[in-house]
Write a protein that holds these residues in place. Structure first.
Motif, PDB file in Angstrom:
ATOM      1  N   PRO A  99       0.807  -1.211   0.000  1.00 45.85           N
ATOM      2  CA  PRO A  99       0.000   0.000   0.000  1.00 45.85           C
ATOM      3  C   PRO A  99       0.848   1.272   0.000  1.00 45.85           C
ATOM      4  CG  PRO A  99      -0.570  -1.446   1.835  1.00 45.85           C
ATOM      5  CD  PRO A  99       0.615  -2.035   1.154  1.00 45.85           C
ATOM      6  N   ASP A 110      -0.687   5.354   4.130  1.00 50.50           N
ATOM      7  CA  ASP A 110      -1.633   4.512   4.844  1.00 50.50           C
ATOM      8  C   ASP A 110      -1.036   4.116   6.184  1.00 50.50           C
ATOM      9  OD1 ASP A 110      -3.546   2.726   5.677  1.00 50.50           O
ATOM     10  OD2 ASP A 110      -3.410   1.437   3.909  1.00 50.50           O
ATOM     11  N   ASP A 111      -1.558   4.676   7.286  1.00 56.87           N
ATOM     12  CA  ASP A 111      -0.982   4.395   8.598  1.00 56.87           C
ATOM     13  C   ASP A 111      -1.516   3.110   9.225  1.00 56.87           C
ATOM     14  OD1 ASP A 111      -3.536   5.189   9.368  1.00 56.87           O
ATOM     15  OD2 ASP A 111      -2.842   6.692  10.802  1.00 56.87           O
ATOM     16  N   ARG A 112      -2.466   2.435   8.548  1.00 57.28           N
ATOM     17  CA  ARG A 112      -2.982   1.163   9.063  1.00 57.28           C
ATOM     18  C   ARG A 112      -1.931   0.068   8.891  1.00 57.28           C
ATOM     19  NH1 ARG A 112      -8.066   0.428   5.425  1.00 57.28           N
ATOM     20  NH2 ARG A 112      -6.431   0.924   3.954  1.00 57.28           N
ATOM     21  N   HIS A 168      -0.724  -3.628   7.878  1.00 55.45           N
ATOM     22  CA  HIS A 168      -1.109  -4.627   6.889  1.00 55.45           C
ATOM     23  C   HIS A 168      -0.356  -5.915   7.177  1.00 55.45           C
ATOM     24  CE1 HIS A 168      -3.267  -1.861   4.168  1.00 55.45           C
ATOM     25  NE2 HIS A 168      -2.472  -0.973   4.734  1.00 55.45           N
ATOM     26  N   VAL A 214      -5.645  -5.537   5.813  1.00 51.31           N
ATOM     27  CA  VAL A 214      -5.502  -4.625   6.949  1.00 51.31           C
ATOM     28  C   VAL A 214      -5.634  -5.421   8.241  1.00 51.31           C
ATOM     29  CG1 VAL A 214      -6.592  -2.697   8.179  1.00 51.31           C
ATOM     30  CG2 VAL A 214      -6.326  -2.614   5.683  1.00 51.31           C
ATOM     31  N   ARG A 232      -2.096   0.529  13.980  1.00 51.51           N
ATOM     32  CA  ARG A 232      -1.725   1.608  13.075  1.00 51.51           C
ATOM     33  C   ARG A 232      -0.432   2.264  13.546  1.00 51.51           C
ATOM     34  NH1 ARG A 232      -3.170   6.943  14.394  1.00 51.51           N
ATOM     35  NH2 ARG A 232      -4.086   7.118  16.447  1.00 51.51           N
ATOM     36  N   SER A 252       2.632   2.475   6.830  1.00 58.98           N
ATOM     37  CA  SER A 252       3.231   3.766   6.436  1.00 58.98           C
ATOM     38  C   SER A 252       4.605   3.625   5.800  1.00 58.98           C
ATOM     39  CB  SER A 252       3.300   4.709   7.635  1.00 58.98           C
ATOM     40  OG  SER A 252       2.009   4.991   8.110  1.00 58.98           O
TER      41      SER A 252
END
Length: 175
Positions: free
Chosen positions: A24, A28-30, A32, A41, A46, A76
């Motif tokens: 990603p 994207d701070d989630r 994975h 996800v 996060r 991230s």
């Protein structure tokens, strides 16, 4: 994470900076999971600051830990190793994934300096290098004052300049 991910052969002088296209966007701070091709996800996890994850107990319970009690996630633009107790280490990305453990140590950049960390995610010695290669036969090559050159068409970038030398597993410079 498979044991194949945690061991491997390493090139001596070339860094692979190309990441898988399935990873990603860095914004994207989630967290994975590293399950290709979709990188699902991990709810309840996060990145809250560079190098720091916030992860719930429920999210920890959903991770697949290896025989050493380590799992990996991506958030991230950063790979992280995690332990069951929630301790974490932002490790360098290498060969499209989190750095391998070589001779029981992995590499991470903490406070701008590269260091070596054990399977408990604890420092083997003070992080103090600009770059370092994995340990092999109890020795690692490190570099101070080096910098990245220009990437080639395959996304590989050589290190240029600086002083290269070898260290032992205690971080001591070898002759």
């Amino acid at each position: 994470m498979t044991s194949a991910l945690r061991t491997g052969a390493w090139p001596a002088a070339v860094l692979s900076l190309a990441m898988l296209t399935a990873i990603p966007a860095a914004a994207d701070d989630r967290c994975h999971l590293l399950e290709l091709p979709q990188l699902p996800v991990l709810e309840g996890c996060r990145q809250v600051a560079p190098g720091t994850l916030q992860i719930s107990k429920a999210a920890l319970s959903r991770l697949e830990f290896d025989a050493d009690g380590i799992a990996a996630v991506y958030a991230s633009g950063q790979h992280y190793y995690l332990r069951r107790d929630g301790s974490q280490l932002p490790v360098i990305s290498y060969d499209n994934g989190p750095d391998y453990f070589s001779e029981g140590l992995t590499r991470a950049v903490v406070d701008g300096r590269l260091g070596y960390y054990d399977i408990h995610l604890q420092p083997a010695f003070t992080a103090r290098f600009d770059w370092g290669w994995p340990f092999e036969n109890g020795v690692a090559e490190v570099c101070d004052g080096c910098r990245l050159g220009t990437p080639d068409s395959d996304g590989h970038t050589s290190l240029i300049g600086g002083e290269r030398y070898r260290i032992d597993r205690n971080g001591q410079r070898l002759p």
